[in-house]
Design a protein around this motif. Structure first.
Motif, PDB file in Angstrom:
ATOM      1  N   ARG C 164       0.873  -1.184   0.000  1.00 49.57           N
ATOM      2  CA  ARG C 164       0.000   0.000   0.000  1.00 49.57           C
ATOM      3  C   ARG C 164       0.896   1.214   0.000  1.00 49.57           C
ATOM      4  N   GLU C 165       0.704   2.074  -0.988  1.00 54.34           N
ATOM      5  CA  GLU C 165       1.493   3.301  -1.041  1.00 54.34           C
ATOM      6  C   GLU C 165       0.603   4.427  -1.499  1.00 54.34           C
ATOM      7  N   GLY C 166       1.018   5.615  -1.210  1.00 53.37           N
ATOM      8  CA  GLY C 166       0.273   6.741  -1.736  1.00 53.37           C
ATOM      9  C   GLY C 166       0.274   7.929  -0.803  1.00 53.37           C
ATOM     10  N   TYR C 167      -0.462   8.910  -1.207  1.00 53.66           N
ATOM     11  CA  TYR C 167      -0.587  10.133  -0.403  1.00 53.66           C
ATOM     12  C   TYR C 167      -1.856  10.826  -0.861  1.00 53.66           C
ATOM     13  N   GLY C 168      -2.303  11.738  -0.069  1.00 51.41           N
ATOM     14  CA  GLY C 168      -3.486  12.520  -0.425  1.00 51.41           C
ATOM     15  C   GLY C 168      -4.760  11.701  -0.302  1.00 51.41           C
ATOM     16  N   ASP C 169      -5.857  12.354  -0.615  1.00 51.25           N
ATOM     17  CA  ASP C 169      -7.159  11.712  -0.465  1.00 51.25           C
ATOM     18  C   ASP C 169      -7.712  11.408  -1.859  1.00 51.25           C
ATOM     19  N   VAL C 170      -7.519  10.179  -2.268  1.00 53.31           N
ATOM     20  CA  VAL C 170      -7.910   9.779  -3.607  1.00 53.31           C
ATOM     21  C   VAL C 170      -9.417   9.878  -3.798  1.00 53.31           C
ATOM     22  N   GLU C 171     -10.161   9.448  -2.803  1.00 47.52           N
ATOM     23  CA  GLU C 171     -11.620   9.471  -2.958  1.00 47.52           C
ATOM     24  C   GLU C 171     -12.127  10.906  -3.107  1.00 47.52           C
ATOM     25  N   ALA C 172     -11.541  11.798  -2.322  1.00 48.98           N
ATOM     26  CA  ALA C 172     -11.943  13.201  -2.444  1.00 48.98           C
ATOM     27  C   ALA C 172     -11.557  13.748  -3.808  1.00 48.98           C
ATOM     28  N   GLY C 173     -10.383  13.371  -4.263  1.00 52.48           N
ATOM     29  CA  GLY C 173      -9.925  13.822  -5.579  1.00 52.48           C
ATOM     30  C   GLY C 173     -10.838  13.329  -6.689  1.00 52.48           C
ATOM     31  N   LEU C 174     -11.266  12.101  -6.561  1.00 54.22           N
ATOM     32  CA  LEU C 174     -12.172  11.546  -7.577  1.00 54.22           C
ATOM     33  C   LEU C 174     -13.529  12.228  -7.506  1.00 54.22           C
ATOM     34  N   ALA C 175     -13.974  12.457  -6.271  1.00 55.38           N
ATOM     35  CA  ALA C 175     -15.290  13.076  -6.098  1.00 55.38           C
ATOM     36  C   ALA C 175     -15.300  14.487  -6.681  1.00 55.38           C
ATOM     37  N   ALA C 176     -14.191  15.165  -6.545  1.00 55.75           N
ATOM     38  CA  ALA C 176     -14.128  16.552  -7.006  1.00 55.75           C
ATOM     39  C   ALA C 176     -13.857  16.658  -8.507  1.00 55.75           C
ATOM     40  N   ALA C 177     -13.529  15.526  -9.145  1.00 53.74           N
ATOM     41  CA  ALA C 177     -13.093  15.577 -10.542  1.00 53.74           C
ATOM     42  C   ALA C 177     -14.239  15.926 -11.481  1.00 53.74           C
ATOM     43  N   ALA C 178     -13.895  16.685 -12.510  1.00 54.38           N
ATOM     44  CA  ALA C 178     -14.885  16.974 -13.559  1.00 54.38           C
ATOM     45  C   ALA C 178     -15.022  15.779 -14.499  1.00 54.38           C
ATOM     46  N   ARG C 179     -13.946  15.052 -14.651  1.00 53.16           N
ATOM     47  CA  ARG C 179     -13.934  13.870 -15.528  1.00 53.16           C
ATOM     48  C   ARG C 179     -13.351  12.706 -14.744  1.00 53.16           C
ATOM     49  N   ARG C 180     -13.971  11.558 -14.944  1.00 53.98           N
ATOM     50  CA  ARG C 180     -13.440  10.359 -14.282  1.00 53.98           C
ATOM     51  C   ARG C 180     -13.307   9.232 -15.302  1.00 53.98           C
ATOM     52  N   VAL C 181     -12.218   8.503 -15.180  1.00 59.52           N
ATOM     53  CA  VAL C 181     -12.052   7.264 -15.960  1.00 59.52           C
ATOM     54  C   VAL C 181     -11.864   6.147 -14.964  1.00 59.52           C
ATOM     55  N   GLU C 182     -12.675   5.135 -15.118  1.00 56.71           N
ATOM     56  CA  GLU C 182     -12.469   3.943 -14.286  1.00 56.71           C
ATOM     57  C   GLU C 182     -12.462   2.764 -15.232  1.00 56.71           C
ATOM     58  N   ALA C 183     -11.404   2.008 -15.212  1.00 58.56           N
ATOM     59  CA  ALA C 183     -11.290   0.915 -16.168  1.00 58.56           C
ATOM     60  C   ALA C 183     -10.435  -0.194 -15.587  1.00 58.56           C
ATOM     61  N   VAL C 184     -10.683  -1.403 -16.063  1.00 59.03           N
ATOM     62  CA  VAL C 184      -9.932  -2.578 -15.618  1.00 59.03           C
ATOM     63  C   VAL C 184      -9.152  -3.134 -16.803  1.00 59.03           C
ATOM     64  N   TYR C 185      -7.883  -3.336 -16.603  1.00 63.67           N
ATOM     65  CA  TYR C 185      -6.995  -3.836 -17.662  1.00 63.67           C
ATOM     66  C   TYR C 185      -6.435  -5.176 -17.218  1.00 63.67           C
ATOM     67  N   GLU C 186      -6.355  -6.090 -18.163  1.00 61.72           N
ATOM     68  CA  GLU C 186      -5.815  -7.414 -17.814  1.00 61.72           C
ATOM     69  C   GLU C 186      -4.609  -7.732 -18.669  1.00 61.72           C
ATOM     70  N   THR C 187      -3.581  -8.228 -18.012  1.00 59.63           N
ATOM     71  CA  THR C 187      -2.392  -8.674 -18.739  1.00 59.63           C
ATOM     72  C   THR C 187      -2.177 -10.148 -18.430  1.00 59.63           C
ATOM     73  N   PRO C 188      -1.672 -10.898 -19.393  1.00 58.16           N
ATOM     74  CA  PRO C 188      -1.585 -12.349 -19.242  1.00 58.16           C
ATOM     75  C   PRO C 188      -0.261 -12.780 -18.601  1.00 58.16           C
ATOM     76  N   ALA C 189      -0.204 -14.034 -18.250  1.00 60.85           N
ATOM     77  CA  ALA C 189       1.094 -14.620 -17.897  1.00 60.85           C
ATOM     78  C   ALA C 189       1.955 -14.654 -19.155  1.00 60.85           C
ATOM     79  N   GLN C 190       3.219 -14.293 -18.966  1.00 70.72           N
ATOM     80  CA  GLN C 190       4.170 -14.324 -20.081  1.00 70.72           C
ATOM     81  C   GLN C 190       5.405 -15.100 -19.648  1.00 70.72           C
ATOM     82  N   TYR C 191       6.056 -15.693 -20.602  1.00 75.93           N
ATOM     83  CA  TYR C 191       7.270 -16.459 -20.316  1.00 75.93           C
ATOM     84  C   TYR C 191       8.453 -15.827 -21.044  1.00 75.93           C
ATOM     85  N   HIS C 192       9.599 -15.805 -20.368  1.00 77.88           N
ATOM     86  CA  HIS C 192      10.750 -15.075 -20.893  1.00 77.88           C
ATOM     87  C   HIS C 192      11.147 -15.570 -22.278  1.00 77.88           C
ATOM     88  N   ASN C 193      11.218 -16.882 -22.403  1.00 77.99           N
ATOM     89  CA  ASN C 193      11.550 -17.468 -23.701  1.00 77.99           C
ATOM     90  C   ASN C 193      12.812 -16.882 -24.330  1.00 77.99           C
TER      91      ASN C 193
END
Lengths: 352, 165, 752
Positions: C164-193
């Motif tokens: 856990r890392e960070g600073y400031g109040d993220v929820e407040a920052g999001l609440a105050a935002a004029a624009r919000r992006v919320e998205a989930v990204y998935e990356t696969p298992a990869q092998y060095h090969n």
């Protein structure tokens, strides 16, 4: 790899006799067989080496416009044969879109017909596979089957035939010449491979010991030379199996389609000749609407065998694309990226 | 089991008695003839690291049984430089930094020599890229490889013309 | 605090900065470069692994008799007869000591785990012997996939960051935002090969062991093996002159390498064990899959108000390595509130490991995609948006950057690419064939690290020099770049320098990883060179017969094999003359290199870059090609621009691969990777990357280390992966958030 007896026959008759013994396999270049043996997918007791047999490596251009190709002709030699590729450009394009230059330099015409599926469960001896072990079941069902069959599959097997070469061969009515203990016979390529049904272990009409000695392209196949293409959708720009592919040929007369040929690859356990689509095109105008209708007809019977419903629509689009490119005309020289979506389009833009 | 064959390896005819019919050209070179320049990256025809010339044509030596190649002429990376002088493809690979770890390099170079001999790609970069796509390079030195193949081909073409003149 | 670097630290500049070709080039193009598996000591046997085809359970039977009966098979090693180890291979004796499976019992922890070793006279016999073992198992249910049940918060992320890392109040920052992006990204298992499979040739002589095996960290490997066998490290001699690629997978010694050593112990003869390609999808590490939820807020002016980056990843059931995918959010964009968090599941896989840009690669594609989505939401050009949120100090720490020429990277990259005039909306551009064309960009970043390294420098009476250290060249060019640094530090022309590396008997040069090897080993060489020159100068300046006598305060410079008076360069003499008069054959200096803790305390040290990508997409078929890439990178002092460009190209193509190609496809029923090969695990081929450019942006870093060197080996992936993904969106209007991007998602978007 298991140990095996190595037999180097001096004649076709000797080869057939040796290969008729149970547990035998013919060795041509070995690009597929050795791969399978290294994976312990097949463990033949005897290899009958065809590489020193005379008479199987000729490319004969027949006076009637057809061609006869010895079974041991290498894929690259056939594709780069100037007169052959002039007569049968979609065959050359399909050949050059397959595998890599090294593999094409080794792999043979006969071996290409007989290559086994690239289904990961077939390739994995720890998985259940009715092809490898009849009655064992099919782990591809319910497994990672995004690229499996959408036509002609059965509950027992959903694998596809991986060949590019065979797709235009099916479209253009190639004939397979076979020799066996009981003589010589000919089988249209379209009937050479078998759908899985209840016996997915039976992949072709060949009886034990029977040998593919040659392949013939009939004269009428050359009649499509001005309008013949192969299109292969794949997940990297080169050196990948088809997601789906299509070979198309058109004979145009007075601005309408006199005769059409269409076959699909990567969709079934055999190269899939789309006769209903061909019939739908006869007499039609060579335009996008006709081609889309033909593509619908080609996939009319399709059904997903797993997480691969997308392949049905993509196969329609690839079929329509191949027809559209064929209508645009065979290019003077095969494109740098054969059969690729990224090859330049002759004439004008296709899309939009 | 002893299985005698004859191979010409880098210009030298050799009689080789195979102890096992399973031996591939790749394992023959690497494990029995001490020609370890040819590399094994996948052993299944999927990477191109084992590319050699057989009768002048580039092939994957991992998918070639030695016993079936009785009488063949084999050229490996060790047979390319003549009298200590690098082959133009070798020199161009250095000049264009067409490799990093170097493991796929012998296969890349033999593939390039084969491609040039085939005469199908010319100096069209797109044809060279397609023609070299059977050789994976995980370091991804592809740009240098393409440049090196084109330059070597030009060099060899000039040399050929000079010889002819 | 470190003395600031300046031009004086480049003693003469004769080699540093030169685009020299590789010193190992001729060896590599002639097939003479000897990789581990190319060794064949007399009497050597071949070993082959048998690996598990289940992912969890026990081995209940092996047909050892069948394997033994195969002609040529000498021995079968199983838990029953495996020679003892002095240390439990599952003991965690340090943070980078990973548990390994070396036949300690009949348990199976993952598919592809070694369960026996067959040793034979020939490779063919060993391989077939392994197949004949026909194992039987008692299989247990398998956990696979990121939705597995037992979610936990890891104690440590990557090499040691908190969860856990960070600073400031993220929820407040999001609440105050004029624009919000919320998205989930998935990356696969990869092998060095890496192209070179892990290989080991092991030869015992009593309790001394000689190993040919590829290693990115010779001293670590030596210590690990010494610990396992209860021997002093100096008894273990490892030769690793060339690695056929590593990418992290050869950073720690792996189970199979230890099994090769054990096999040699068992049979009393040298043994060679080489992994088959499919065996590289289990015991030698991989990049763990991730699911990353990003929430970003921005004000009307396009300034970020909050950034929340939550990572779900996976580790093995029996050991921990947590892909630090949130780390890029520490560094890249200024925001009043940032939160980074992790949780993880335990799966029946091999333990993940660092893989080229560990964390940064996975995190970068997610963050750069989300930033792009936010730029669109704000109606801003993606470059303008990134400049608007440019971090003047490192967000997470508030520290100034030791240097940061990212603005120059943006400007030079954009100019070279022709970014100006890019349409804001997607699906606006076509090529002459009607293919959709899209342009995307991403910011690249990677920390500038250093480990600990040592080196030795020797000047000889014949005028030549020797520099040596146990550096590792896995393709990045250590044989060349480090020799350049050494030659300069010793005042020698490069051709007068003998350079030795890649051997555990040489001074420990630290690990070749973390993009830190040139900085670490280079600093050690630099200091060793400085010491040997200082010692030589002392000799000369104290000798009345020397023209340098009494030069003390004015000092001397070393150049071209001679020492010259700094105040009068016409007065000097050669190293050879000095040594000859002193009756010495040679004189040596030693040096070490490490990050100065004071630098770390005061500065954030990172390399940066900007990558611009063009892709083409077939509008109906969805097939994608990355047709043009331009990267502009600032990484401090560039030792050899030719090699650095190659590193950037390679990294950028890894970025393309991340976005478009590579993934391990696992059958979740069995926990097995079904594309464990190079035919179906797609890495890019030559035709995939037709146009590639890398710009080396000038950057002088007076703080990061005395040589001003940052790393270049990993940064290329970051930025690029996101740039390609963003370009795909720009071409098609379809935002794909699961990587690699599947063609059907583009072709059939909206159709189903």
């Amino acid at each position: 790899m298991n140990r095996f007896d190595y037999v180097r026959p001096a004649s076709i008759a000797e080869a057939i006799a040796a290969a008729a013994e149970p547990g035998s396999a013919y060795l041509a270049s070995g690009t597929n067989l050795l791969d399978l043996m290294k994976g312990n997918v097949v463990r033949p007791a005897r290899l009958v080496d065809l590489n020193h047999l005379p008479g199987l490596d000729g490319i004969e251009l027949l006076p009637d416009g057809g061609a006869r190709i010895g079974a041991r002709v290498r894929n690259a030699d056939l594709a780069y044969h100037p007169e052959f590729s002039r007569r049968f450009p979609a065959v050359a394009e399909a050949l050059l879109s397959g595998a890599s230059a090294q593999l094409r330099n080794a792999a043979t015409v006969g071996g290409n017909l007989l290559q086994r599926t690239c289904c990961a469960y077939f390739y994995d001896p720890a998985s259940a596979c009715n092809k490898r072990d009849p009655g064992a079941g099919c782990d591809a069902r319910g497994g990672e089957n995004r690229l499996h069959a959408v036509l002609g599959w059965s509950e027992r097997c959903i694998a596809t035939h991986p060949s590019d070469f065979c797709v235009p061969l099916a479209a253009f009515g190639a004939v397979v010449e076979i020799e066996g203990q009981f003589g010589r016979r000919e089988v249209p390529l379209e009937e050479f491979h078998l759908l899985p049904g209840e016996t997915p272990e039976r992949e072709s009409v060949l009886a034990p010991g029977e040998l593919v000695v040659a392949l013939r392209l009939p004269a009428e196949a050359a009649g499509f030379a001005a309008h013949a293409r192969y299109v292969k959708l794949r997940e990297r720009t080169s050196y990948a199996f088809a997601v789906v592919s299509a070979a198309a040929g058109l004979r145009l007369e007075n601005g309408v389609i006199a005769e059409a040929r269409l076959a699909l690859g990567g969709v079934a356990a055999k190269p899939w000749r789309a006769r209903a689509a061909e019939a739908a095109l006869a007499g039609a105008r060579p335009d996008a609407a006709s081609f889309r209708r033909a593509a619908e007809a080609a996939l009319a019977e399709a059904a997903p065998s797993g997480d691969n419903a997308f392949k049905i629509e993509l196969a329609r689009r690839v079929a329509a694309r191949a027809l559209l490119l064929a209508a645009a005309g065979t290019p003077e020289r095969l494109p740098a990226l054969p059969a690729s979506a990224f090859a330049p389009v002759p004439g004008a833009s296709l899309h939009g | 089991m002893s299985l005698p064959i004859t191979l010409t390896v880098n210009g030298v005819p050799q009689r080789i008695v195979l102890d096992d019919p399973r031996v591939t050209l790749l394992d023959l070179l690497r494990e029995r003839l001490d020609l370890t320049g040819t590399k094994k990256g996948c052993d299944r025809g999927q990477c191109g690291a084992c590319t050699i010339l057989v009768d002048g044509r580039r092939v994957n030596s991992c998918l070639a049984l030695a016993i079936s190649h009785d009488g063949a002429e084999i050229t490996t990376i060790e047979g390319l430089a003549r009298d200590g002088e690098l082959h133009p493809v070798q020199a161009a690979f250095i000049a264009h930094d067409a490799f990093q770890c170097g493991f796929c390099t012998p296969g890349q170079i033999m593939s390039a020599v084969g491609l040039i001999a085939e005469g199908q790609a010319g100096t069209d970069p797109e044809r060279v890229r397609e023609g070299m796509s059977g050789n994976l390079c995980r370091c991804a030195a592809y740009r240098g490889i393409t440049e090196a193949v084109i330059e070597a081909q030009e060099t060899m073409g000039q040399a050929g013309r000079q010889e002819a003149a | 605090m470190a003395e600031t670097a300046s031009a004086t630290h480049v003693r003469h500049g004769s080699s540093i900065g030169q685009p020299l070709t590789r010193r190992d080039g001729v060896l590599k193009v002639t097939g003479q470069a000897r990789y581990a598996a190319d060794n064949h000591p007399p009497g050597m046997l071949h070993a082959a692994l048998a690996v598990s085809s289940i992912a969890r359970g026990r081995v209940t039977a092996l047909d050892i008799a069948a394997a033994r009966a195969h002609p040529g098979v000498v021995e079968v090693m199983t838990p029953a007869n495996r020679p003892p180890l002095a240390l439990d291979p599952d003991a965690k004796t340090g943070p980078f000591v990973f548990r390994m499976e070396v036949l300690q019992d009949d348990r199976v922890r993952y598919a592809g785990q070694p369960i026996a070793v067959v040793i034979a006279e020939t490779l063919e016999a060993a391989t077939e012997g392994a197949a004949l073992l026909a194992p039987r198992y008692a299989a247990e249910p398998v956990e696979a996939g990121l939705d597995a049940a037992d979610v936990f918060v890891p104690e440590m992320v990557g090499p040691g960051a908190p969860a856990r890392e960070g600073y400031g109040d993220v929820e407040a920052g999001l609440a105050a935002a004029a624009r919000r992006v919320e998205a989930v990204y998935e990356t696969p298992a990869q092998y060095h090969n890496a192209m070179e499979p892990h290989a080991v040739v092991a030869a015992w002589e009593g309790d001394r062991l000689t190993l040919d095996t590829p290693s990115q960290g010779l001293a670590w490997a030596q210590d690990r093996i010494a610990g396992l066998f209860g021997l002093p490290p100096e008894n273990i001699h490892i030769r690793s002159p060339f690695l056929g690629g590593g990418f992290g997978s050869k950073g720690v010694i792996s189970g199979p390498q230890v099994l090769g050593i054990l096999a040699a112990r068992l049979v009393g003869r040298p043994v060679k064990l080489v992994l088959r390609r499919e065996q590289m999808y289990g015991p030698v590490g991989h990049r763990a899959p991730t699911r990353q939820r990003l929430r970003i807020g921005a004000g009307e002016d396009g300034g970020l108000t909050a950034l929340d980056h939550q990572v779900r990843t996976a580790t093995s059931r029996f050991d921990d390595f947590i892909e630090p995918a949130g780390s890029v959010s520490h560094t890249l964009y200024a925001a009043p509130a940032i939160a980074i968090g992790y949780d993880a599941v335990r799966l029946d896989t091999g333990t993940p490991l660092f893989m080229r840009a560990p964390g940064e690669a996975s995190g970068s594609i997610a963050l750069e995609s989300a930033i792009d989505e936010m730029a669109l939401a704000c109606g801003m050009d993606p470059l303008e948006f990134r400049l608007r949120n440019y971090a003047e100090v490192e967000p997470i720490s508030g520290k100034p950057f030791s240097s940061k020429a990212l603005r120059d990277c943006y400007a030079q990259g954009a100019a070279r690419f022709g970014w100006a005039g890019r349409p804001l909306q997607p699906r606006q551009m076509r090529d002459e064939n009607g293919l959709l064309v899209g342009w995307g960009m991403g910011t690249a970043t990677f920390p500038a690290l250093m480990f600990h390294g040592q080196a030795r420098a020797v000047l000889r009476r014949d005028g030549t020099g020797l520099a040596e250290l146990g550096a590792q060249d896995m393709g990045q060019g250590a044989w060349t770049a480090l020799a350049q640094l050494a030659a300069d530090s010793m005042g020698l022309e490069l051709d007068q320098l003998e350079f030795r590396a890649g051997d555990s008997r040489l001074p420990d040069a630290g690990i070749a990883g973390g993009s830190a090897h040139t900085a670490t080993a280079g600093a050690a060489l630099h200091n060793a060179g400085a010491e040997v020159i200082a010692r030589l100068a002392e000799l000369a300046m104290a000798d009345r017969r020397s023209p340098l006598f009494g030069a003390g305060n004015a000092g001397v410079v070393a150049r071209g094999g001679s020492l010259l008076r700094r105040d009068d360069e016409s007065r000097g003499e050669s190293y050879g003359e000095i040594l000859a008069r002193a009756g010495l054959e040679e004189i040596e200096g030693r040096g070490s290199g490490a990050m100065d803790p004071a630098v770390q305390e005061h500065y954030a040290t990172h390399a940066h870059g900007a990558v611009f990508a063009e892709v083409k997409v077939d509008p109906e078929l969805g097939q994608i090609r990355a047709t043009r890439l331009v990267g502009a990178f600032a990484a401090g002092r560039i030792v050899n621009p030719r090699l650095v460009r190659s590193q950037y190209y390679g990294g950028m193509i890894w970025g393309v691969s991340f976005a478009l190609h590579e993934q391990a496809v696992m059958d979740k029923r069995t926990g097995r990777v079904m594309n464990a090969n190079l035919g179906e695990y797609h890495v890019p081929v030559n035709a995939d990357v037709p146009s590639l450019e890398a710009i080396l942006v000038d950057e002088v870093d007076p703080h990061v280390n005395p040589l001003g060197i940052k790393g270049v080996g990993e940064i290329g992936i970051t930025g690029t992966a996101g740039a390609v993904a963003n370009a795909v969106w720009h071409a098609t209007g379809v935002r794909v958030r699961r990587f690699p991007i599947a063609l059907e998602e583009l072709a059939l978007a909206g159709a189903e």
